[in-house]
Design a protein around this motif. Structure first.
Motif, PDB file in Angstrom:
ATOM      1  N   LEU A 163       0.843  -1.194   0.000  1.00  0.00           N
ATOM      2  CA  LEU A 163       0.000   0.000   0.000  1.00  0.00           C
ATOM      3  C   LEU A 163       0.878   1.244   0.000  1.00  0.00           C
ATOM      4  N   ARG A 172      -2.073  -0.566  -4.784  1.00  0.00           N
ATOM      5  CA  ARG A 172      -3.050  -0.079  -3.805  1.00  0.00           C
ATOM      6  C   ARG A 172      -2.641   1.323  -3.352  1.00  0.00           C
ATOM      7  N   HIS A 225      -3.458   4.991  -1.040  1.00  0.00           N
ATOM      8  CA  HIS A 225      -4.113   5.643   0.102  1.00  0.00           C
ATOM      9  C   HIS A 225      -3.810   7.134   0.055  1.00  0.00           C
ATOM     10  N   ASP A 257      -8.035   0.867  -6.714  1.00  0.00           N
ATOM     11  CA  ASP A 257      -8.055   0.493  -5.300  1.00  0.00           C
ATOM     12  C   ASP A 257      -7.506   1.667  -4.485  1.00  0.00           C
ATOM     13  N   THR A 268      -8.131   4.311  -1.085  1.00  0.00           N
ATOM     14  CA  THR A 268      -8.817   4.710   0.145  1.00  0.00           C
ATOM     15  C   THR A 268      -8.417   6.139   0.485  1.00  0.00           C
ATOM     16  N   GLU A 310      -8.332   9.232   3.615  1.00  0.00           N
ATOM     17  CA  GLU A 310      -8.309   9.582   5.039  1.00  0.00           C
ATOM     18  C   GLU A 310      -8.474  11.090   5.179  1.00  0.00           C
ATOM     19  N   ASP A 359     -12.693   6.657   4.239  1.00  0.00           N
ATOM     20  CA  ASP A 359     -12.439   5.311   4.749  1.00  0.00           C
ATOM     21  C   ASP A 359     -11.950   5.326   6.185  1.00  0.00           C
ATOM     22  N   GLN A 418     -11.806   0.035   9.852  1.00  0.00           N
ATOM     23  CA  GLN A 418     -11.324   0.180   8.471  1.00  0.00           C
ATOM     24  C   GLN A 418      -9.831   0.469   8.378  1.00  0.00           C
ATOM     25  N   ARG A 474      -8.027  -2.917   8.841  1.00  0.00           N
ATOM     26  CA  ARG A 474      -8.115  -3.830   7.697  1.00  0.00           C
ATOM     27  C   ARG A 474      -7.319  -3.324   6.499  1.00  0.00           C
ATOM     28  N   ARG A 475      -7.347  -2.030   6.265  1.00  0.00           N
ATOM     29  CA  ARG A 475      -6.602  -1.500   5.117  1.00  0.00           C
ATOM     30  C   ARG A 475      -5.104  -1.691   5.300  1.00  0.00           C
ATOM     31  N   ASP A 477      -3.680  -4.105   6.935  1.00  0.00           N
ATOM     32  CA  ASP A 477      -3.361  -5.527   7.130  1.00  0.00           C
ATOM     33  C   ASP A 477      -3.022  -5.884   8.574  1.00  0.00           C
TER      34      ASP A 477
END
Length: 472
Positions: free
Chosen positions: A195, A250, A252, A274, A276, A278, A323, A383, A386-387, A389
């Motif tokens: 990520l 991925r 973010h 993919d 997310t 913040e 997210d 969240q 999980r994002r 890991d």
């Protein structure tokens, strides 16, 4: 709020032996809703979620009458910055003590140490410090810089949960990454499903706009927002989305400040990128009026935006378009800013608040805007876990780590840095003297109480370093 039912098989498994701790009579914030009940803990794990009447015998019982029981918060964006050139600033002890006071049980720490986390040696150097000092659990971001090239597989093996890149200029110790180096890094990181987190602002726009303001002798607070216009953030987000789409990496987006990126993100997700996103409490609570009032003490990058923008960010949050929420806690002290007088351009950016994220969101989100406790738990615990890991964090689920925070929703109190555990104390903070409703009463990490009623109880080094766990 509803009653809780318990399967017979669950009863049998937990009633057969005594557990370590039972928290009873609280309102449990589960992924499926808020329920009356009890939660049993053994060997640092959640072993049962039951009715109060069905709770097993325990060595310790916590009476949560009148309290809400939430999963421990997972802060995806924290700056401790240890090791560093500046030992007078935040360290892993003071930073994680402040985190515990704010209900944060896992913080994912940025790689802006000296040296940055660019290889195994730097990772292990930080690990040694964490093992001696931290009182909550920690995970590491790895550095995405030109010096990291060729080391990403190595950092993944160490357990880095993500890789942080600065598109704008950051610091001599952590330089910004040019486009080609970023593209190559994302190709490398995508091979193991890593990520990439991005501080997304256009470096050229920021450098030249700030230079213009400095040359004109403009130093007021709102000039900081004008020198880092929304277009700089939107353009950079557009660029990294294209890079992610091309590489399959991925992505973010860290600390989104502007509503003007909303359509870009929606469109990218619709195309299958993919990505997310913040945001931070300061973008939801503060705005340019605070920047004008507090000047460099309300300086952060990206900057605080208009009051109208702030309200639209709440619309995004309610619509489920964010997210997660991260503190973006920074280690700077008052002295770091005061020594620059009124020159906002030389003051370091960042707003501390490791112990404020949950209280601010309870006050501004739950009480004032009707955001549900379940949604707040998802944004600040489930969240992010999980994002990044960390599958055993972030939710009150059987088998998860017993990371728990007890909250008094009705407690009204006044925040002051004088009572903060953080070394980054700031009496000029825009939060100083703020009246809040909703307070952390007790924080448990892996079943152990680390904070209760204003006092940190955990010993330095009791926290663990968590590493990335591949989810098949």
């Amino acid at each position: 709020m509803s009653a809780l039912s318990v399967k017979d098989s669950d009863k049998e498994s937990v009633m057969s032996q005594q557990v370590d701790t039972v928290i009873k009579h609280g309102q449990l914030v589960l992924e499926t809703g808020v329920v009356h009940g009890a939660i049993a803990l053994k060997d640092g794990k959640i072993v049962a979620i039951t009715t109060n009447e069905s709770a097993p015998d325990a060595r310790r019982e916590i009476d949560a009458t009148g309290l809400v029981v939430m999963p421990g918060m997972v802060d995806p964006h924290a700056h401790i910055w240890e090791p560093t050139h500046y030992p007078e600033r935040e360290d892993y002890l003071t930073g994680t003590q402040a985190a515990a006071a704010g209900g944060i049980t896992t913080l994912i720490e940025m790689p802006l140490s000296v040296p940055p986390v660019t290889n195994r040696e730097a990772f292990e150097y930080k690990r040694e410090i964490v093992e001696k000092k931290t009182v909550v659990d920690v995970a590491f971001w790895g550095a995405l810089t030109e010096k990291s090239t060729g080391h990403y597989e190595e950092l993944n093996d160490c357990g880095c949960v993500a890789y942080k890149v600065f598109i704008p200029y950051a610091s001599p110790d952590y330089p910004h990454t040019p486009d080609y180096a970023l593209l190559k890094s994302m190709e490398e990181i995508s091979r193991f499903g890593g990520l990439v987190g991005v501080h997304a602002e256009n470096a050229d726009i920021l450098f030249n706009r700030q230079k213009e303001f400095e040359e004109k002798g403009i130093f007021n607070g709102t000039a900081h927002e004008q020198a880092r216009p929304e277009i700089a953030e939107v353009e950079a987000i557009s660029r990294v989305i294209l890079f992610a789409e091309h590489t399959g990496c991925r992505l973010h987006i860290c600390h989104l400040s502007t509503i003007k990126a909303r359509a870009l993100i929606k469109q990218a997700r619709a195309r299958g990128v993919d990505v997310t996103v913040e945001t931070c409490p300061h973008y939801l609570v503060l705005d340019t009026m605070d920047l004008e009032e507090h000047g460099g003490f309300a300086k952060c990058n990206p900057p605080l935006r208009s009051p109208e923008n702030r309200e639209l960010l709440w619309e995004m949050l309610k619509a489920g378009e964010f997210d997660m929420i991260g503190t973006d806690h920074t280690p700077y002290t008052d002295e770091d800013r005061l020594k620059h007088g009124d020159n906002i351009w030389k003051m370091p950016p960042g707003i501390g608040g490791m112990d404020l994220m949950l209280p601010l969101m309870l006050d501004e989100g739950y009480h004032k805007r009707g955001v549900s406790l379940e949604q707040l738990a998802k944004l600040m615990a489930t969240q992010p876990a999980r994002r990044f890991d960390l599958p055993h964090k972030g939710a009150l689920n059987l088998g998860n780590d017993a990371d728990i925070v007890l909250v008094d929703l009705d407690a009204e109190w006044t925040y002051t840095w004088a009572n903060s555990y953080a070394k980054a104390k700031c009496i000029h903070s825009p939060y100083e003297g703020k009246r809040l409703k909703g307070k952390v009463v007790e924080t448990l990490v892996r079943g152990n109480t680390v904070y209760r009623q204003g006092e940190v109880l955990a010993k330095p080094g009791s926290g663990h370093l968590n590493t990335r766990r591949m989810i098949e």
